[in-house]
Every structure is written in structure tokens, then in C-alpha cells.
Scaffold this motif. Structure first.
Motif, PDB file in Angstrom:
ATOM      1  N   SER A   2      15.631 -16.122 -70.972  1.00 20.93           N
ATOM      2  CA  SER A   2      14.390 -15.606 -70.401  1.00 20.93           C
ATOM      3  C   SER A   2      14.676 -14.361 -69.603  1.00 20.93           C
ATOM      4  O   SER A   2      15.769 -14.170 -69.093  1.00 20.93           O
ATOM      5  CB  SER A   2      13.745 -16.659 -69.491  1.00 20.93           C
ATOM      6  N   SER A   3      13.688 -13.517 -69.501  1.00 18.86           N
ATOM      7  CA  SER A   3      13.831 -12.332 -68.670  1.00 18.86           C
ATOM      8  C   SER A   3      13.304 -12.663 -67.298  1.00 18.86           C
ATOM      9  O   SER A   3      12.123 -12.856 -67.104  1.00 18.86           O
ATOM     10  CB  SER A   3      13.044 -11.161 -69.272  1.00 18.86           C
ATOM     11  N   SER A   4      14.201 -12.781 -66.336  1.00 18.05           N
ATOM     12  CA  SER A   4      13.789 -13.136 -64.988  1.00 18.05           C
ATOM     13  C   SER A   4      13.142 -11.941 -64.332  1.00 18.05           C
ATOM     14  O   SER A   4      13.647 -10.837 -64.385  1.00 18.05           O
ATOM     15  CB  SER A   4      15.004 -13.594 -64.175  1.00 18.05           C
ATOM     16  N   LYS A   5      12.017 -12.179 -63.715  1.00 12.57           N
ATOM     17  CA  LYS A   5      11.281 -11.084 -63.076  1.00 12.57           C
ATOM     18  C   LYS A   5      10.745 -11.586 -61.768  1.00 12.57           C
ATOM     19  O   LYS A   5      10.145 -12.634 -61.690  1.00 12.57           O
ATOM     20  CB  LYS A   5      10.133 -10.617 -63.980  1.00 12.57           C
ATOM     21  N   SER A   6      10.959 -10.848 -60.721  1.00 15.93           N
ATOM     22  CA  SER A   6      10.470 -11.249 -59.412  1.00 15.93           C
ATOM     23  C   SER A   6       9.750 -10.089 -58.773  1.00 15.93           C
ATOM     24  O   SER A   6      10.299  -9.005 -58.642  1.00 15.93           O
ATOM     25  CB  SER A   6      11.637 -11.690 -58.527  1.00 15.93           C
ATOM     26  N   SER A   7       8.507 -10.309 -58.413  1.00 17.33           N
ATOM     27  CA  SER A   7       7.740  -9.249 -57.779  1.00 17.33           C
ATOM     28  C   SER A   7       7.897  -9.341 -56.275  1.00 17.33           C
ATOM     29  O   SER A   7       8.356 -10.342 -55.750  1.00 17.33           O
ATOM     30  CB  SER A   7       6.257  -9.374 -58.155  1.00 17.33           C
ATOM     31  N   PRO A   8       7.508  -8.308 -55.538  1.00 18.42           N
ATOM     32  CA  PRO A   8       7.601  -8.361 -54.086  1.00 18.42           C
ATOM     33  C   PRO A   8       6.801  -9.523 -53.527  1.00 18.42           C
ATOM     34  O   PRO A   8       5.861 -10.005 -54.138  1.00 18.42           O
ATOM     35  CB  PRO A   8       7.002  -7.015 -53.653  1.00 18.42           C
ATOM     36  N   ALA A 152      -1.185 -17.853 -69.663  1.00 17.60           N
ATOM     37  CA  ALA A 152      -1.990 -18.805 -70.431  1.00 17.60           C
ATOM     38  C   ALA A 152      -1.952 -18.462 -71.914  1.00 17.60           C
ATOM     39  O   ALA A 152      -1.794 -19.344 -72.772  1.00 17.60           O
ATOM     40  CB  ALA A 152      -3.429 -18.801 -69.922  1.00 17.60           C
ATOM     41  N   GLY A 153      -2.094 -17.171 -72.210  1.00 16.73           N
ATOM     42  CA  GLY A 153      -2.074 -16.756 -73.607  1.00 16.73           C
ATOM     43  C   GLY A 153      -0.731 -16.993 -74.266  1.00 16.73           C
ATOM     44  O   GLY A 153      -0.652 -17.542 -75.376  1.00 16.73           O
ATOM     45  N   LEU A 154       0.349 -16.600 -73.595  1.00 18.50           N
ATOM     46  CA  LEU A 154       1.681 -16.786 -74.175  1.00 18.50           C
ATOM     47  C   LEU A 154       2.040 -18.265 -74.299  1.00 18.50           C
ATOM     48  O   LEU A 154       2.693 -18.670 -75.266  1.00 18.50           O
ATOM     49  CB  LEU A 154       2.727 -16.059 -73.324  1.00 18.50           C
ATOM     50  N   HIS A 155       1.613 -19.068 -73.336  1.00 13.32           N
ATOM     51  CA  HIS A 155       1.867 -20.509 -73.440  1.00 13.32           C
ATOM     52  C   HIS A 155       1.232 -21.075 -74.705  1.00 13.32           C
ATOM     53  O   HIS A 155       1.869 -21.823 -75.460  1.00 13.32           O
ATOM     54  CB  HIS A 155       1.321 -21.240 -72.215  1.00 13.32           C
ATOM     55  N   TYR A 173      11.310 -21.958 -78.571  1.00 13.91           N
ATOM     56  CA  TYR A 173       9.896 -21.623 -78.391  1.00 13.91           C
ATOM     57  C   TYR A 173       9.222 -22.562 -77.389  1.00 13.91           C
ATOM     58  O   TYR A 173       8.362 -22.139 -76.616  1.00 13.91           O
ATOM     59  CB  TYR A 173       9.176 -21.651 -79.736  1.00 13.91           C
ATOM     60  N   ARG A 174       9.629 -23.811 -77.395  1.00 17.15           N
ATOM     61  CA  ARG A 174       9.039 -24.748 -76.440  1.00 17.15           C
ATOM     62  C   ARG A 174       9.518 -24.464 -75.018  1.00 17.15           C
ATOM     63  O   ARG A 174       8.767 -24.671 -74.057  1.00 17.15           O
ATOM     64  CB  ARG A 174       9.359 -26.180 -76.854  1.00 17.15           C
ATOM     65  N   ASP A 175      10.746 -23.984 -74.877  1.00 14.72           N
ATOM     66  CA  ASP A 175      11.225 -23.577 -73.551  1.00 14.72           C
ATOM     67  C   ASP A 175      10.400 -22.407 -73.021  1.00 14.72           C
ATOM     68  O   ASP A 175      10.033 -22.367 -71.839  1.00 14.72           O
ATOM     69  CB  ASP A 175      12.700 -23.179 -73.614  1.00 14.72           C
ATOM     70  N   HIS A 176      10.109 -21.445 -73.896  1.00 20.39           N
ATOM     71  CA  HIS A 176       9.267 -20.316 -73.491  1.00 20.39           C
ATOM     72  C   HIS A 176       7.865 -20.801 -73.113  1.00 20.39           C
ATOM     73  O   HIS A 176       7.275 -20.324 -72.128  1.00 20.39           O
ATOM     74  CB  HIS A 176       9.169 -19.291 -74.620  1.00 20.39           C
ATOM     75  N   ALA A 177       7.342 -21.739 -73.890  1.00 24.01           N
ATOM     76  CA  ALA A 177       6.006 -22.275 -73.600  1.00 24.01           C
ATOM     77  C   ALA A 177       5.991 -22.984 -72.250  1.00 24.01           C
ATOM     78  O   ALA A 177       5.050 -22.822 -71.459  1.00 24.01           O
ATOM     79  CB  ALA A 177       5.572 -23.228 -74.713  1.00 24.01           C
ATOM     80  N   ARG A 178       7.037 -23.764 -71.975  1.00 17.82           N
ATOM     81  CA  ARG A 178       7.098 -24.481 -70.693  1.00 17.82           C
ATOM     82  C   ARG A 178       7.210 -23.514 -69.516  1.00 17.82           C
ATOM     83  O   ARG A 178       6.636 -23.740 -68.449  1.00 17.82           O
ATOM     84  CB  ARG A 178       8.270 -25.467 -70.704  1.00 17.82           C
ATOM     85  N   MET A 179       7.955 -22.439 -69.705  1.00 16.83           N
ATOM     86  CA  MET A 179       8.084 -21.437 -68.647  1.00 16.83           C
ATOM     87  C   MET A 179       6.723 -20.823 -68.316  1.00 16.83           C
ATOM     88  O   MET A 179       6.341 -20.706 -67.142  1.00 16.83           O
ATOM     89  CB  MET A 179       9.057 -20.341 -69.088  1.00 16.83           C
ATOM     90  N   CYS A 180       5.985 -20.448 -69.359  1.00 22.46           N
ATOM     91  CA  CYS A 180       4.657 -19.861 -69.147  1.00 22.46           C
ATOM     92  C   CYS A 180       3.692 -20.884 -68.555  1.00 22.46           C
ATOM     93  O   CYS A 180       2.848 -20.534 -67.719  1.00 22.46           O
ATOM     94  CB  CYS A 180       4.107 -19.320 -70.465  1.00 22.46           C
ATOM     95  N   ARG A 181       3.823 -22.131 -68.976  1.00 24.56           N
ATOM     96  CA  ARG A 181       2.957 -23.182 -68.431  1.00 24.56           C
ATOM     97  C   ARG A 181       3.186 -23.357 -66.934  1.00 24.56           C
ATOM     98  O   ARG A 181       2.233 -23.500 -66.159  1.00 24.56           O
ATOM     99  CB  ARG A 181       3.210 -24.500 -69.161  1.00 24.56           C
ATOM    100  N   ALA A 182       4.441 -23.335 -66.515  1.00 26.45           N
ATOM    101  CA  ALA A 182       4.748 -23.467 -65.086  1.00 26.45           C
ATOM    102  C   ALA A 182       4.176 -22.287 -64.300  1.00 26.45           C
ATOM    103  O   ALA A 182       3.606 -22.462 -63.211  1.00 26.45           O
ATOM    104  CB  ALA A 182       6.258 -23.564 -64.881  1.00 26.45           C
TER     105      ALA A 182
END
Length: 273
Positions: A2-8, A152-155, A173-182
Motif C-alpha cells: 500500500s502507499s502510505s499517506k499521511s496528511s497534516p 467508498a468508491g475504491l472499496h 485485492y481484498r486487502d486493498h478493499a479492507r484498507m479503503c473500508r477502514a
């Protein structure tokens, strides 16, 4: 990966496409503004039909004052009406510490999302979902609503597509879906009482309402769809002229009727019909 991204910890919440500062409140035929407009028009017609008796200075002052009241009521904007006059400005913390699926995978999902049953597929046909994704992936100045819409869309896309890939790829793909769901559920759970009166807010709430149905939580879905319904009425989505065939008008009708359908289904499900 996954591409980790953290905003301010506190990022700028951008206004939605409706431009909340200039959106005029939608008012029905039973509102004070409608009654005032009727009274003003009636008085003007009476004065026009009998100019001799209604030409005095007092009558003219009365008509001018009534016209001024009507004009003021008609020009009430959401920004003024939905704001507390003595509240101190604060900056809400934005999403932070979250991860997103690799952008290449997200682009792949959007490209193949031509057909399917679900809100996301209809949304993609009406709006440029990829532009919203780019905003969330590569900018810190995105709104909470855009964050919800993207996740929501990507999940939905990753979850659906996981059923059509080889067995050895399903887990990815399910890992990506779970990440977006969280991300989605975290953002939905932290929404404030007062939401921006924008198309993005309505869209995000509808995504959340559909997700709650997938979780078998009809009361949660009802809460989200009820708020979406409130915003739709404030934005006068139920009063868009049939003659308006612009893309924006079509999309707002789509949101309104989606919310209407959802509301009626939940009303039956919860015994609130």
C-alpha cells in the motif's frame, strides 16, 4: 503493498462545488418567504388596480418596506443561515495516518469499472471519479467528503473485482478493499453535526448509507440518508426545472432520486413508511 499517506493533523477543508457562501436556501410554498412574496404581489396588484386610492405616501412606504422584506428573505444564503454568529473559527483535524492502495491499482479499477450493479458504477458514469482520486492521492487540501467518496468508491471496486481475479490474487485485492473500508468507516464516524451544504456532502452521505446497508445496519443507513435528504432539500434538488438539462442538473437529479429510493426502502424496512 500500500502507499502510505499521511496528511497534516489539521488540513484546509475546501469548499464543495456548490460554493456554500453563495447557495441560496431552498424554500417551499409554505415558508415565510413564500407567504411574504404572495402578500407583496397581492398588495402590488391592488395598488396597480386602484392607483388613486393607493398613491399616498404611507401606502408607498408600506409597499416599499414589504418589497424589501421579500428581497431579504429571498437572498438568504446557506452560509449566513447555517452559521452561529458568535462562534469562534476553528480548524477541524483532517484524516491522518491512513494508507491508500497503490495509485496504479486504483487507476486499473477505475478503467475496468464499465459495468456493475451499485452506486459507484452509476456515480462513475455521472462524475469524473478519477479526478477526485487524484486530489486525495496527491494533495493535502482535499475535503472530508472527497476522502469519503474516494475510499467508498475504491472499496466497492476492489471488493467487486476480487471475485473475478485468479485465486492467488484475491488476497491482494481484498486487502486493498479492507484498507479503503477502514478509511471510509473512520471518516464517516467522525463527521460533525453541521456538514457543508454541497453536492460532495450529499454524495459522501449516500456512499455511506449504501455501505451501511452492506453492513446490515439499516438504522445507521437511515441516519446518513436522512442527513442527505436534508441537504438535498436545502439545495433545492427537488425543484430543479425539467428544462435544465445541464450535466450538473442531471447529476443532482441522480443524487435526489437515489436518496428518495433509499429513503423509501428504509422506511419500509424500519416500519417508518
Amino acid at each position: 503493498m500500500s502507499s502510505s499517506k499521511s496528511s497534516p493533523s489539521s488540513h484546509t477543508i475546501q469548499p464543495g462545488s456548490d460554493g456554500g457562501s453563495s447557495v441560496v436556501l431552498g424554500k417551499g410554498e409554505s415558508s415565510l418567504a413564500a407567504h411574504s412574496a404572495f402578500a407583496s404581489d397581492f398588495m402590488q396588484r391592488v395598488a396597480s388596480s386602484n392607483p388613486i386610492q393607493c398613491s399616498g405616501p404611507e401606502m408607498r412606504d408600506t409597499l416599499d418596506a414589504l418589497s424589501s422584506v421579500v428581497a431579504t428573505l429571498r437572498e438568504q444564503t446557506v452560509a449566513n443561515e447555517m452559521a452561529y454568529p458568535h462562534a469562534r473559527p476553528i480548524q477541524r483535524p483532517g484524516p491522518s495516518g491512513y494508507g491508500l492502495p497503490p495509485i496504479q491499482k486504483a487507476v486499473e479499477m477505475i478503467r475496468i469499472a464499465k459495468t456493475g450493479a451499485g452506486f459507484i458504477y452509476e456515480f462513475i458514469l455521472a462524475r469524473n471519479f478519477s479526478d477526485i482520486c487524484l486530489q486525495v492521492y496527491f494533495s493535502d487540501n482535499f475535503s472530508e467528503m472527497e476522502f469519503i467518496i474516494v475510499n467508498a468508491g475504491l472499496h466497492s471496486l476492489f471488493e467487486d473485482y476480487s471475485h473475478h481475479v485468479p485465486v492467488e490474487e484475491k488476497a491482494v485485492y481484498r486487502d486493498h478493499a479492507r484498507m479503503c473500508r477502514a478509511n471510509l468507516e473512520t471518516a464517516l464516524s467522525s463527521l460533525p453535526l453541521h456538514l457543508p451544504t454541497t453536492t460532495d456532502a450529499v454524495t459522501a452521505l449516500l456512499f455511506g448509507a449504501w455501505h451501511a446497508i452492506e453492513l446490515s445496519k439499516p438504522y445507521l443507513s437511515w441516519a446518513l440518508s436522512a442527513k442527505a435528504s436534508e441537504l438535498c432539500q436545502t439545495l433545492s434538488y427537488h425543484r430543479i426545472p425539467d428544462t435544465d438539462n445541464s450535466d450538473d442538473a442531471k447529476f443532482r437529479r441522480f443524487l435526489f432520486w437515489t436518496n428518495y429510493f433509499l429513503d423509501k426502502c428504509l422506511s419500509l424496512r424500519l416500519g417508518r413508511a
